[in-house]
Design a protein around this motif. Structure first.
Motif, PDB file in Angstrom:
ATOM      1  N   ALA A  10       0.822  -1.215   0.000  1.00  0.00           N
ATOM      2  CA  ALA A  10       0.000   0.000   0.000  1.00  0.00           C
ATOM      3  C   ALA A  10       0.857   1.266   0.000  1.00  0.00           C
ATOM      4  O   ALA A  10       0.435   2.305  -0.509  1.00  0.00           O
ATOM      5  CB  ALA A  10      -0.943  -0.005   1.203  1.00  0.00           C
ATOM      6  N   ARG A  11       2.068   1.178   0.554  1.00  0.00           N
ATOM      7  CA  ARG A  11       2.960   2.338   0.631  1.00  0.00           C
ATOM      8  C   ARG A  11       4.090   2.254  -0.391  1.00  0.00           C
ATOM      9  O   ARG A  11       5.040   3.032  -0.339  1.00  0.00           O
ATOM     10  CB  ARG A  11       3.530   2.461   2.044  1.00  0.00           C
ATOM     11  N   ASP A  12       4.006   1.293  -1.291  1.00  0.00           N
ATOM     12  CA  ASP A  12       4.957   1.136  -2.397  1.00  0.00           C
ATOM     13  C   ASP A  12       6.396   0.836  -1.948  1.00  0.00           C
ATOM     14  O   ASP A  12       7.354   1.310  -2.539  1.00  0.00           O
ATOM     15  CB  ASP A  12       4.922   2.384  -3.301  1.00  0.00           C
ATOM     16  N   TRP A  13       6.559   0.023  -0.899  1.00  0.00           N
ATOM     17  CA  TRP A  13       7.890  -0.390  -0.466  1.00  0.00           C
ATOM     18  C   TRP A  13       8.308  -1.723  -1.080  1.00  0.00           C
ATOM     19  O   TRP A  13       9.498  -2.061  -1.076  1.00  0.00           O
ATOM     20  CB  TRP A  13       7.965  -0.472   1.063  1.00  0.00           C
ATOM     21  N   VAL A  14       7.354  -2.487  -1.556  1.00  0.00           N
ATOM     22  CA  VAL A  14       7.642  -3.752  -2.240  1.00  0.00           C
ATOM     23  C   VAL A  14       6.823  -3.811  -3.517  1.00  0.00           C
ATOM     24  O   VAL A  14       5.814  -3.108  -3.664  1.00  0.00           O
ATOM     25  CB  VAL A  14       7.322  -4.998  -1.370  1.00  0.00           C
ATOM     26  N   GLU A  15       7.271  -4.659  -4.432  1.00  0.00           N
ATOM     27  CA  GLU A  15       6.493  -4.879  -5.651  1.00  0.00           C
ATOM     28  C   GLU A  15       6.277  -6.375  -5.831  1.00  0.00           C
ATOM     29  O   GLU A  15       7.200  -7.170  -5.640  1.00  0.00           O
ATOM     30  CB  GLU A  15       7.159  -4.254  -6.862  1.00  0.00           C
ATOM     31  N   PRO A  16       5.040  -6.732  -6.149  1.00  0.00           N
ATOM     32  CA  PRO A  16       4.734  -8.150  -6.364  1.00  0.00           C
ATOM     33  C   PRO A  16       5.117  -8.573  -7.777  1.00  0.00           C
ATOM     34  O   PRO A  16       5.162  -7.756  -8.692  1.00  0.00           O
ATOM     35  CB  PRO A  16       3.216  -8.203  -6.172  1.00  0.00           C
ATOM     36  N   GLN A  17       5.412  -9.853  -7.900  1.00  0.00           N
ATOM     37  CA  GLN A  17       5.714 -10.441  -9.202  1.00  0.00           C
ATOM     38  C   GLN A  17       5.042 -11.800  -9.268  1.00  0.00           C
ATOM     39  O   GLN A  17       4.866 -12.458  -8.243  1.00  0.00           O
ATOM     40  CB  GLN A  17       7.227 -10.629  -9.375  1.00  0.00           C
ATOM     41  N   ALA A  18       4.698 -12.207 -10.459  1.00  0.00           N
ATOM     42  CA  ALA A  18       4.155 -13.551 -10.633  1.00  0.00           C
ATOM     43  C   ALA A  18       5.300 -14.543 -10.506  1.00  0.00           C
ATOM     44  O   ALA A  18       6.422 -14.274 -10.947  1.00  0.00           O
ATOM     45  CB  ALA A  18       3.490 -13.674 -11.996  1.00  0.00           C
ATOM     46  N   ASP A  19       5.022 -15.673  -9.884  1.00  0.00           N
ATOM     47  CA  ASP A  19       6.019 -16.736  -9.756  1.00  0.00           C
ATOM     48  C   ASP A  19       6.002 -17.549 -11.045  1.00  0.00           C
ATOM     49  O   ASP A  19       4.989 -18.147 -11.382  1.00  0.00           O
ATOM     50  CB  ASP A  19       5.670 -17.622  -8.557  1.00  0.00           C
ATOM     51  N   PRO A  20       7.102 -17.575 -11.787  1.00  0.00           N
ATOM     52  CA  PRO A  20       7.108 -18.322 -13.059  1.00  0.00           C
ATOM     53  C   PRO A  20       6.886 -19.825 -12.859  1.00  0.00           C
ATOM     54  O   PRO A  20       6.386 -20.502 -13.754  1.00  0.00           O
ATOM     55  CB  PRO A  20       8.488 -18.042 -13.658  1.00  0.00           C
ATOM     56  N   ALA A  21       7.208 -20.337 -11.683  1.00  0.00           N
ATOM     57  CA  ALA A  21       7.041 -21.769 -11.398  1.00  0.00           C
ATOM     58  C   ALA A  21       5.614 -22.113 -10.986  1.00  0.00           C
ATOM     59  O   ALA A  21       5.192 -23.264 -11.113  1.00  0.00           O
ATOM     60  CB  ALA A  21       8.020 -22.212 -10.319  1.00  0.00           C
ATOM     61  N   ASP A  22       4.855 -21.130 -10.477  1.00  0.00           N
ATOM     62  CA  ASP A  22       3.501 -21.381  -9.994  1.00  0.00           C
ATOM     63  C   ASP A  22       2.716 -20.071 -10.079  1.00  0.00           C
ATOM     64  O   ASP A  22       2.885 -19.192  -9.236  1.00  0.00           O
ATOM     65  CB  ASP A  22       3.549 -21.893  -8.548  1.00  0.00           C
ATOM     66  N   ALA A  23       1.858 -19.952 -11.067  1.00  0.00           N
ATOM     67  CA  ALA A  23       1.124 -18.701 -11.313  1.00  0.00           C
ATOM     68  C   ALA A  23       0.208 -18.313 -10.158  1.00  0.00           C
ATOM     69  O   ALA A  23      -0.189 -17.166 -10.048  1.00  0.00           O
ATOM     70  CB  ALA A  23       0.316 -18.823 -12.603  1.00  0.00           C
ATOM     71  N   ARG A  24      -0.121 -19.263  -9.283  1.00  0.00           N
ATOM     72  CA  ARG A  24      -0.985 -18.955  -8.136  1.00  0.00           C
ATOM     73  C   ARG A  24      -0.227 -18.237  -7.026  1.00  0.00           C
ATOM     74  O   ARG A  24      -0.829 -17.642  -6.136  1.00  0.00           O
ATOM     75  CB  ARG A  24      -1.604 -20.239  -7.562  1.00  0.00           C
ATOM     76  N   ARG A  25       1.077 -18.319  -7.059  1.00  0.00           N
ATOM     77  CA  ARG A  25       1.913 -17.757  -5.988  1.00  0.00           C
ATOM     78  C   ARG A  25       2.517 -16.428  -6.426  1.00  0.00           C
ATOM     79  O   ARG A  25       2.877 -16.257  -7.588  1.00  0.00           O
ATOM     80  CB  ARG A  25       3.029 -18.763  -5.696  1.00  0.00           C
ATOM     81  N   ARG A  26       2.639 -15.511  -5.461  1.00  0.00           N
ATOM     82  CA  ARG A  26       3.280 -14.230  -5.750  1.00  0.00           C
ATOM     83  C   ARG A  26       4.654 -14.176  -5.096  1.00  0.00           C
ATOM     84  O   ARG A  26       4.868 -14.724  -4.019  1.00  0.00           O
ATOM     85  CB  ARG A  26       2.422 -13.078  -5.241  1.00  0.00           C
ATOM     86  N   LEU A  27       5.534 -13.508  -5.768  1.00  0.00           N
ATOM     87  CA  LEU A  27       6.867 -13.229  -5.248  1.00  0.00           C
ATOM     88  C   LEU A  27       6.942 -11.726  -4.954  1.00  0.00           C
ATOM     89  O   LEU A  27       6.199 -10.937  -5.540  1.00  0.00           O
ATOM     90  CB  LEU A  27       7.929 -13.602  -6.276  1.00  0.00           C
ATOM     91  N   TYR A  28       7.854 -11.364  -4.071  1.00  0.00           N
ATOM     92  CA  TYR A  28       8.001  -9.957  -3.701  1.00  0.00           C
ATOM     93  C   TYR A  28       9.455  -9.549  -3.803  1.00  0.00           C
ATOM     94  O   TYR A  28      10.364 -10.330  -3.524  1.00  0.00           O
ATOM     95  CB  TYR A  28       7.495  -9.717  -2.277  1.00  0.00           C
ATOM     96  N   ALA A  29       9.652  -8.291  -4.185  1.00  0.00           N
ATOM     97  CA  ALA A  29      10.982  -7.698  -4.286  1.00  0.00           C
ATOM     98  C   ALA A  29      10.898  -6.263  -3.787  1.00  0.00           C
ATOM     99  O   ALA A  29       9.808  -5.671  -3.767  1.00  0.00           O
ATOM    100  CB  ALA A  29      11.451  -7.734  -5.735  1.00  0.00           C
ATOM    101  N   PRO A  30      12.021  -5.678  -3.389  1.00  0.00           N
ATOM    102  CA  PRO A  30      11.996  -4.264  -2.996  1.00  0.00           C
ATOM    103  C   PRO A  30      11.583  -3.404  -4.194  1.00  0.00           C
ATOM    104  O   PRO A  30      11.975  -3.684  -5.329  1.00  0.00           O
ATOM    105  CB  PRO A  30      13.448  -3.969  -2.600  1.00  0.00           C
TER     106      PRO A  30
END
Length: 163
Positions: free
Chosen positions: A74-94
């Motif tokens: 909500a405060r834009d400190w992380v960004e979500p990404q789709a997990d290439p191995a499992d589309a149901r799962r999200r990955l996070y990065a700074p």
């Protein structure tokens, strides 16, 4: 006056530490909360990560990691990404915002570490060591188990006879 209970003492300690730390971030122009730090540090060490991986690396529960990530999103400190191995799962990065703020955050973290060491030096037992001991003891035997044991011990005590 009765002594406050353990939960009250812990909440007071956290309010004193977190509230004052949050005000430091605000003074530095950062929309940042202290609870973001273990998550962001985990992501700075290695990313992208799943919620479970973040929880494990940050030493927090998975629900706490999820809640913190939602606040950080909500405060834009992380960004979500789709997990290439499992589309149901999200990955996070700074996020870019986090990477840009990193020098300021690192300066605050360094000063905070120095302040914590100073606090430890003023106490009869360093708070950080005592907290490590308490966490280890509670992982070995949970508080609910300790409460059950205490209740059982109280119930085995002989009743005092009335005069």
């Amino acid at each position: 006056m009765t002594r406050p209970g353990l939960g009250t003492q812990l909440r007071t300690l956290l309010e004193l530490l977190d509230g004052e730390l949050e005000s430091i971030y605000t003074e530095e122009g950062l929309d940042y909360r202290p609870r973001f730090t273990p998550v962001l540090r985990a992501l700075l060490d290695e990313s992208p990560l799943t919620v479970g991986q973040i929880a494990a690396k940050a030493g927090i529960s998975q629900p706490a990691a999820t809640q913190t990530l939602n606040l950080m999103l909500a405060r834009d400190w992380v960004e979500p990404q789709a997990d290439p191995a499992d589309a149901r799962r999200r990955l996070y990065a700074p996020s870019a915002k986090a990477r840009e703020a990193l020098p300021k955050l690192q300066a605050i973290w360094a000063a905070t570490g120095g302040a914590a060491r100073g606090l430890d030096a003023e106490l009869s037992t360093p708070l950080s060591a005592l907290l490590d001991e308490a966490i280890a003891a509670l992982r070995a035997r949970s508080f609910p188990q300790r409460r059950r044991d205490a209740a059982a011990a109280l119930s085995r005590r002989p009743k005092k006879e009335k005069p």
